[in-house]
Scaffold this motif. Structure first.
Motif, PDB file in Angstrom:
ATOM      1  N   HIS A 318       0.837  -1.193   0.000  1.00 43.89           N
ATOM      2  CA  HIS A 318       0.000   0.000   0.000  1.00 43.89           C
ATOM      3  C   HIS A 318       0.873   1.244   0.000  1.00 43.89           C
ATOM      4  CE1 HIS A 318      -3.001   2.980   1.377  1.00 43.89           C
ATOM      5  NE2 HIS A 318      -3.858   2.176   0.748  1.00 43.89           N
ATOM      6  N   ARG A 319       0.415   2.257  -0.684  1.00 41.80           N
ATOM      7  CA  ARG A 319       1.230   3.457  -0.865  1.00 41.80           C
ATOM      8  C   ARG A 319       1.487   4.235   0.416  1.00 41.80           C
ATOM      9  NH1 ARG A 319      -3.713   6.091  -3.807  1.00 41.80           N
ATOM     10  NH2 ARG A 319      -2.787   5.108  -5.650  1.00 41.80           N
ATOM     11  N   SER A 320       0.682   4.022   1.477  1.00 43.71           N
ATOM     12  CA  SER A 320       0.869   4.826   2.690  1.00 43.71           C
ATOM     13  C   SER A 320       0.923   4.016   3.969  1.00 43.71           C
ATOM     14  CB  SER A 320      -0.252   5.874   2.797  1.00 43.71           C
ATOM     15  OG  SER A 320      -1.504   5.242   3.011  1.00 43.71           O
ATOM     16  N   LYS A 321       0.709   2.690   3.903  1.00 45.01           N
ATOM     17  CA  LYS A 321       0.656   1.880   5.130  1.00 45.01           C
ATOM     18  C   LYS A 321       1.383   0.554   4.908  1.00 45.01           C
ATOM     19  CE  LYS A 321      -3.928   2.254   5.240  1.00 45.01           C
ATOM     20  NZ  LYS A 321      -4.357   3.476   4.566  1.00 45.01           N
ATOM     21  N   ARG A 377      -6.046   8.785   3.005  1.00 41.52           N
ATOM     22  CA  ARG A 377      -5.611  10.045   2.400  1.00 41.52           C
ATOM     23  C   ARG A 377      -6.583  10.465   1.299  1.00 41.52           C
ATOM     24  NH1 ARG A 377       0.999   9.208   1.929  1.00 41.52           N
ATOM     25  NH2 ARG A 377       1.366   9.072   4.192  1.00 41.52           N
ATOM     26  N   GLU A 380      -7.152   8.154  -1.617  1.00 41.69           N
ATOM     27  CA  GLU A 380      -7.414   6.758  -1.260  1.00 41.69           C
ATOM     28  C   GLU A 380      -8.911   6.545  -1.004  1.00 41.69           C
ATOM     29  OE1 GLU A 380      -3.075   6.201   0.974  1.00 41.69           O
ATOM     30  OE2 GLU A 380      -4.939   6.115   2.145  1.00 41.69           O
ATOM     31  N   GLU A 409      -4.277   1.369  -5.191  1.00 40.10           N
ATOM     32  CA  GLU A 409      -3.502   1.960  -4.091  1.00 40.10           C
ATOM     33  C   GLU A 409      -2.303   1.088  -3.723  1.00 40.10           C
ATOM     34  OE1 GLU A 409      -6.138   2.723  -0.824  1.00 40.10           O
ATOM     35  OE2 GLU A 409      -7.658   3.651  -2.113  1.00 40.10           O
TER      36      GLU A 409
END
Length: 607
Positions: A318-321, A377, A380, A409
């Motif tokens: 995942h791009r942020s997690k 975000r 997302e 994502e």
């Protein structure tokens, strides 16, 4: 429907004061006051009445008043003495209706005229105190055990202060036809008590005292029952009277909220029967399928390995997690290590595809499903989600062909490859004993699923109770299990997801070639299998080599195998042939025994 809602204090744990606070917070309009709760309270009747008023609750019924009719004159003199004291007490409480049960202990006269005369005399005394009497036929009454006879006696009594109380358990447990309720004038139905119950074969008194359930959790057709009551013209409260050993041990507020959810669901069911009542909930279709299943833990690396061995493709991070996505066919598994410190891998969330996520989310809110917040975000997907009774998070996504909208994502993975797995067949969730009935109601009310089969399966540590809730077309199937008490106390009862495939043997062979070690199945099982079914011996030998199990019924057959358990999670791959619609139940004890042996040999077993 806009009827008031009420609940008997006997349904809940705690002190009378705690029960009243919980009922008010859960959104009930009133309560039935169960006499033993008042007797055990240090508060005066005036203080209880004042507390109810401050909380916005009405005190709708005082109960029970027992063994009041069908007695000789000496015994009836004692009845009048008791009644006079109770009527004075009810005046102090501000309660205007008392439940009078049909006689179970002291009745000596099986004579409707005698019972009616005594109820009329009791009604005269009640009227002097501004009290009404709601006469109820108990299912185990000595002479009066049928609501139709109770109404006949009330008709003969012909007193404005004497009416009937209708209790769904007392009527439906005896198999009595509720249609004749519509023959009773609505203004003579003084009170309505509702309870569901499982289909059991036992004496009706024990069934009633220990196994009643909230509407939607049992086998009674309460929507039709209530429809008849409303058809008679009843305008009083819908009230719950549930005797249940579990509910009297669980958290008082949580149980009160469960009770209120059941009435909201029931009101909606009644509206759907063409009664003219307004729907209590937005109409939703059943989920069409699983969007994803999430495994969460501090380190889900072993789960990654197992998924690759099963032929899943890594689709990216995942791009942020710290979350990874694995897919095969229509099956999507999310491995989530975000905020999971010291947590063993566990099945944490399930995503389902629905036609209208907004309507489904609104329905969940109206049913008081606890919302779930996860940070998203601006670029997302922010999926609506709520928490099931066992803590599993349920996410709602828009049903659509192909990959769901949130898949992009995940970055840095591989494109989808050829698939032997086509999707998620079912998800198996373990529940502690105290939330099991609540879970059945939760999924049937919030997701509009249908409660299907229920059975007990023998395990080395005790019986595992299993109840399936599902969509009508089988696109979503949830098997809800109650872990044996030995595991419920210590934790460690695993949960799993089952993937569907048109060729389980091919999946098992390919997984073995990639290094998968399936759950070992004893040779005794395959010897028994060969005796029970006329299978080709070569096939039986290959099944034994690959750990594949087999079942058959009149509609088709079923092949499946299991992986080892990682943390508290394992996987299953299933193949349904013909019209087979079960879950391989005869094989469940074998699987549970095999897992028990593996667990006993794991480091830290018995934690």
């Amino acid at each position: 429907m806009n009827l008031r809602t009420s609940v008997a204090t006997v349904c809940l744990s705690g002190t009378l004061e705690q029960k009243l606070h919980a009922c008010a917070e859960a959104g009930f309009d009133g309560v039935e006051l169960f006499e033993p709760d008042l007797v055990a309270s240090p508060a005066s009747p005036e203080e209880i009445a004042a507390l109810a008023e401050r909380l916005g609750l009405t005190l709708d019924l005082y109960q029970p008043f027992r063994d009041a009719e069908g007695v000789d004159e000496d015994a009836f003199h004692d009845v009048l003495h008791r009644a006079r004291a109770k009527f004075r007490l009810m005046q102090r409480l501000g309660i205007g209706t008392m439940l009078v049960c049909s006689n179970v202990a002291t009745a000596s006269r099986d004579d409707d005229q005698v019972s009616a005369t005594q109820l009329r005399r009791l009604g005269d005394l009640a009227a002097e105190h501004g009290i009404r009497l709601a006469y109820e036929a108990l299912a185990w009454g000595r002479f009066v055990d049928d609501y139709r006879r109770a109404w006949r006696i009330v008709e003969i009594a012909d007193h404005p202060a004497v009416g009937v109380c209708l209790d769904s358990f007392h009527i439906l447990s005896r198999g009595h036809d509720p249609a004749a309720i519509e023959d009773i004038p609505g203004d003579r139905i003084f009170f309505l008590q509702l309870a569901d119950a499982p289909a059991l074969t036992m004496d009706v008194l024990s069934w009633s005292r220990h196994y009643r359930l909230f509407p939607g959790e049992g086998a009674f057709d309460l929507a039709t029952f209530v429809g008849h009551v409303l058809g008679a013209g009843y305008t009083g409260p819908l009230s719950l009277e549930i005797f249940n050993d579990t509910f009297r041990q669980t958290d008082v507020l949580r149980t009160a909220q469960q009770a209120k959810r059941s009435l909201t669901w029931l009101e909606d069911q009644v509206a759907g029967r063409g009664t003219g009542a307004a729907a209590a909930l937005p109409a939703v279709t059943q989920p069409s399928g699983f969007d994803f299943v999430e495994v969460k833990g501090e380190d889900t690396g072993e789960v990654d390995v197992m998924l690759r061995q099963l032929g899943f493709t890594f689709r990216g991070q995942h791009r942020s997690k710290p979350v990874r996505l694995w897919t095969q066919g229509g099956a999507r598994v999310v491995c989530n290590e975000h905020l999971a410190r010291d947590q063993e891998p566990t099945l944490a969330a399930v995503g389902v595809e629905v036609a209208d996520p907004g309507a489904s989310a609104k329905r969940a809110r109206l049913l008081e499903a606890p919302p779930v917040f996860r940070r998203a975000r601006a670029n997302e997907q922010d999926l609506a989600a709520f928490r099931a009774p066992d803590g599993t998070e349920i996410f709602l996504s828009q049903a659509a062909p192909g990959d769901t909208a949130w898949v992009p994502e995940f970055e840095g993975g591989d494109p989808p490859s050829d698939a032997l797995v086509t999707g998620v067949d079912h998800v198996n969730l373990a529940h502690p004993w105290q939330t099991f009935d609540e879970a059945v109601l939760f999924y049937t009310s919030v997701l509009a699923l249908r409660a299907a089969s229920s059975q007990d399966v023998a395990a080395p540590t005790g019986l595992v109770r299993s109840h399936v809730v599902r969509s009508d077309d089988g696109g979503v199937r949830l098997a809800l299990n109650v872990a044996p008490l030995a595991l419920d106390r210590t934790g460690g009862f695993p949960q799993h997801m089952a993937f569907s495939s048109p060729d389980v043997m091919a999946v098992a062979r390919a997984a073995r070639d990639r290094g998968l070690r399936p759950l070992p199945i004893p040779r005794n099982y395959y010897d028994d299998l060969a005796a029970r079914f006329a299978l080709d011996q070569a096939l039986v030998e290959e099944m034994a080599e690959l750990g594949v199990l087999y079942d058959r019924d009149a509609d088709g057959d079923f092949l499946h195998f299991y992986t080892e358990t990682v943390g508290d999670v394992f996987f299953e791959v299933v193949q349904r042939n013909g019209g087979y619609d079960g879950y391989g139940a005869p094989n469940a004890p074998v699987r549970l025994a095999a897992q028990h042996l593996r667990e006993a040999g794991r480091p830290g077993a018995g934690r």
